[in-house]
Write a protein that holds these residues in place. Structure first.
Motif, PDB file in Angstrom:
ATOM      1  N   ARG A  12      38.797  15.895  21.308  1.00 47.85           N
ATOM      2  CA  ARG A  12      38.776  14.485  21.712  1.00 47.85           C
ATOM      3  C   ARG A  12      37.679  14.230  22.746  1.00 47.85           C
ATOM      4  N   ALA A  13      37.570  15.109  23.720  1.00 48.04           N
ATOM      5  CA  ALA A  13      36.544  14.951  24.746  1.00 48.04           C
ATOM      6  C   ALA A  13      35.147  15.073  24.152  1.00 48.04           C
ATOM      7  N   ALA A  14      34.976  16.030  23.258  1.00 47.49           N
ATOM      8  CA  ALA A  14      33.668  16.227  22.633  1.00 47.49           C
ATOM      9  C   ALA A  14      33.263  15.024  21.807  1.00 47.49           C
ATOM     10  N   VAL A  15      34.200  14.498  21.035  1.00 44.18           N
ATOM     11  CA  VAL A  15      33.899  13.326  20.204  1.00 44.18           C
ATOM     12  C   VAL A  15      33.436  12.162  21.071  1.00 44.18           C
ATOM     13  N   GLU A  16      34.155  11.913  22.143  1.00 43.47           N
ATOM     14  CA  GLU A  16      33.803  10.796  23.019  1.00 43.47           C
ATOM     15  C   GLU A  16      32.423  10.986  23.663  1.00 43.47           C
ATOM     16  N   LEU A  17      32.160  12.202  24.117  1.00 44.17           N
ATOM     17  CA  LEU A  17      30.870  12.475  24.750  1.00 44.17           C
ATOM     18  C   LEU A  17      29.727  12.447  23.737  1.00 44.17           C
ATOM     19  N   PHE A  18      29.922  13.070  22.582  1.00 42.00           N
ATOM     20  CA  PHE A  18      28.890  13.076  21.547  1.00 42.00           C
ATOM     21  C   PHE A  18      28.571  11.650  21.102  1.00 42.00           C
ATOM     22  N   ALA A  19      29.591  10.812  20.982  1.00 43.31           N
ATOM     23  CA  ALA A  19      29.397   9.433  20.510  1.00 43.31           C
ATOM     24  C   ALA A  19      28.632   8.602  21.526  1.00 43.31           C
ATOM     25  N   ASP A  95      39.209   3.769  11.923  1.00 40.86           N
ATOM     26  CA  ASP A  95      40.322   4.422  12.623  1.00 40.86           C
ATOM     27  C   ASP A  95      39.821   5.486  13.594  1.00 40.86           C
ATOM     28  N   ASP A  96      38.773   6.172  13.217  1.00 45.74           N
ATOM     29  CA  ASP A  96      38.213   7.228  14.066  1.00 45.74           C
ATOM     30  C   ASP A  96      36.727   6.955  14.256  1.00 45.74           C
ATOM     31  N   LEU A  97      36.445   5.780  14.799  1.00 41.56           N
ATOM     32  CA  LEU A  97      35.058   5.328  14.910  1.00 41.56           C
ATOM     33  C   LEU A  97      34.177   6.256  15.738  1.00 41.56           C
ATOM     34  N   PRO A  98      34.653   6.804  16.864  1.00 41.51           N
ATOM     35  CA  PRO A  98      33.794   7.744  17.598  1.00 41.51           C
ATOM     36  C   PRO A  98      33.401   8.954  16.754  1.00 41.51           C
ATOM     37  N   ALA A  99      34.369   9.515  15.997  1.00 46.01           N
ATOM     38  CA  ALA A  99      34.062  10.674  15.155  1.00 46.01           C
ATOM     39  C   ALA A  99      33.102  10.288  14.037  1.00 46.01           C
ATOM     40  N   ALA A 100      33.301   9.106  13.450  1.00 46.61           N
ATOM     41  CA  ALA A 100      32.395   8.639  12.405  1.00 46.61           C
ATOM     42  C   ALA A 100      30.996   8.420  12.973  1.00 46.61           C
ATOM     43  N   THR A 101      30.935   7.935  14.204  1.00 43.72           N
ATOM     44  CA  THR A 101      29.642   7.735  14.864  1.00 43.72           C
ATOM     45  C   THR A 101      28.917   9.065  15.026  1.00 43.72           C
ATOM     46  N   VAL A 102      29.651  10.068  15.502  1.00 43.21           N
ATOM     47  CA  VAL A 102      29.064  11.403  15.656  1.00 43.21           C
ATOM     48  C   VAL A 102      28.612  11.946  14.311  1.00 43.21           C
ATOM     49  N   PHE A 103      29.448  11.753  13.297  1.00 44.46           N
ATOM     50  CA  PHE A 103      29.158  12.257  11.960  1.00 44.46           C
ATOM     51  C   PHE A 103      27.815  11.730  11.454  1.00 44.46           C
ATOM     52  N   PHE A 104      27.632  10.427  11.510  1.00 46.06           N
ATOM     53  CA  PHE A 104      26.431   9.840  10.932  1.00 46.06           C
ATOM     54  C   PHE A 104      25.193  10.008  11.804  1.00 46.06           C
ATOM     55  N   ARG A 105      25.386  10.192  13.103  1.00 44.14           N
ATOM     56  CA  ARG A 105      24.241  10.358  13.985  1.00 44.14           C
ATOM     57  C   ARG A 105      23.783  11.807  14.102  1.00 44.14           C
ATOM     58  N   SER A 106      24.712  12.743  13.977  1.00 40.51           N
ATOM     59  CA  SER A 106      24.404  14.118  14.348  1.00 40.51           C
ATOM     60  C   SER A 106      24.569  15.152  13.249  1.00 40.51           C
ATOM     61  N   ALA A 107      24.844  14.713  12.014  1.00 43.38           N
ATOM     62  CA  ALA A 107      25.059  15.677  10.931  1.00 43.38           C
ATOM     63  C   ALA A 107      23.871  16.618  10.763  1.00 43.38           C
ATOM     64  N   HIS A 108      22.673  16.115  11.028  1.00 43.01           N
ATOM     65  CA  HIS A 108      21.479  16.931  10.847  1.00 43.01           C
ATOM     66  C   HIS A 108      21.326  17.992  11.942  1.00 43.01           C
ATOM     67  N   HIS A 160      27.942   3.417   7.414  1.00 48.01           N
ATOM     68  CA  HIS A 160      27.209   4.168   8.433  1.00 48.01           C
ATOM     69  C   HIS A 160      26.939   3.347   9.687  1.00 48.01           C
ATOM     70  N   TYR A 161      26.775   2.047   9.521  1.00 48.95           N
ATOM     71  CA  TYR A 161      26.412   1.207  10.667  1.00 48.95           C
ATOM     72  C   TYR A 161      27.588   0.521  11.333  1.00 48.95           C
ATOM     73  N   LEU A 162      28.794   0.854  10.950  1.00 48.94           N
ATOM     74  CA  LEU A 162      29.972   0.245  11.577  1.00 48.94           C
ATOM     75  C   LEU A 162      29.958   0.411  13.095  1.00 48.94           C
ATOM     76  N   SER A 163      29.573   1.585  13.542  1.00 45.93           N
ATOM     77  CA  SER A 163      29.603   1.856  14.982  1.00 45.93           C
ATOM     78  C   SER A 163      28.602   1.013  15.756  1.00 45.93           C
ATOM     79  N   GLN A 164      27.632   0.431  15.058  1.00 40.64           N
ATOM     80  CA  GLN A 164      26.611  -0.368  15.733  1.00 40.64           C
ATOM     81  C   GLN A 164      27.096  -1.776  16.078  1.00 40.64           C
ATOM     82  N   TRP A 165      28.132  -2.224  15.381  1.00 41.11           N
ATOM     83  CA  TRP A 165      28.542  -3.613  15.615  1.00 41.11           C
ATOM     84  C   TRP A 165      30.044  -3.856  15.637  1.00 41.11           C
TER      85      TRP A 165
END
Length: 199
Positions: A12-19, A95-108, A160-165
């Protein structure tokens, strides 16, 4: 704090910080401080920061693929099955927007040894989703003048852009947003004469 909670608290802490500040800019020290655990406790559950990042992907990918499989197995008219799949992937991403944000930003940024597995898991979801579109195309419901890859990219760009808006505190619920985006997508891929083919 009980040991059984350590992995969840660290994740949980990692997801929040990564996001918020990005994977590359987040240190293990920041993660353990935010989680309220020691480095030793974290390393008992995760081999490295990369292992933690992969765990975030693993959880989200597993959830969404399991739910997609259940929707497909339930069956029904293909337009309703695809609609349910679209709404679900949007809702689970919200439902898990921070994790989805991390997923799409950092998968590479996941290590090379894990890239293959992430790609394989995403491909499995993608192929099942594409199969739904192709089934509807075969029934004459959806347009075929645009490559399927473009149709799929069009839909998932919105995801992919849900976290942006999108904000949970905003005026519209996750279900309203999911249904609106899905309606727009399905309207865009529908053939003008599709109504008569459904009859």
């Amino acid at each position: 704090m009980k040991d059984s909670h350590v992995a969840d608290d660290v994740t949980r802490a990692a997801v929040e910080l990564f996001a918020v500040q990005g994977y590359a800019s987040t240190s293990v020290q920041q993660i353990v401080e935010a989680a309220g655990v020691t480095k030793g406790a974290m390393y008992h559950y995760f081999e490295s920061k990369d292992d933690l990042l992969f765990g975030i992907y693993d959880r989200l990918l597993s959830l969404q693929k399991t739910r997609l499989d259940a929707i497909i197995t339930a069956g029904g008219d293909i337009d309703q099955v695809l609609r349910a799949a679209c709404v679900d992937v949007i809702e689970t991403s919200i439902d898990d927007l921070p994790a989805a944000t991390v997923f799409f930003r950092s998968a590479h940024l996941v290590s090379a040894s894990r890239q293959h597995e992430v790609t394989r898991r995403r491909r499995a979801y993608h192929d099942a989703f594409v199969a739904l579109i192709e089934q509807g195309q075969a029934q004459g419901l959806w347009r075929t003048d645009i490559p399927t890859a473009v149709l799929v990219a069009h839909f998932f760009s919105d995801v992919h852009y849900l976290s942006q808006w999108y904000s949970p505190e905003g005026p519209e619920s996750k279900t309203q947003v999911a249904e609106q985006l899905t309606d727009l997508f399905l309207a865009g891929i529908s053939r003008p004469d599709a109504a008569s083919r459904r009859g």
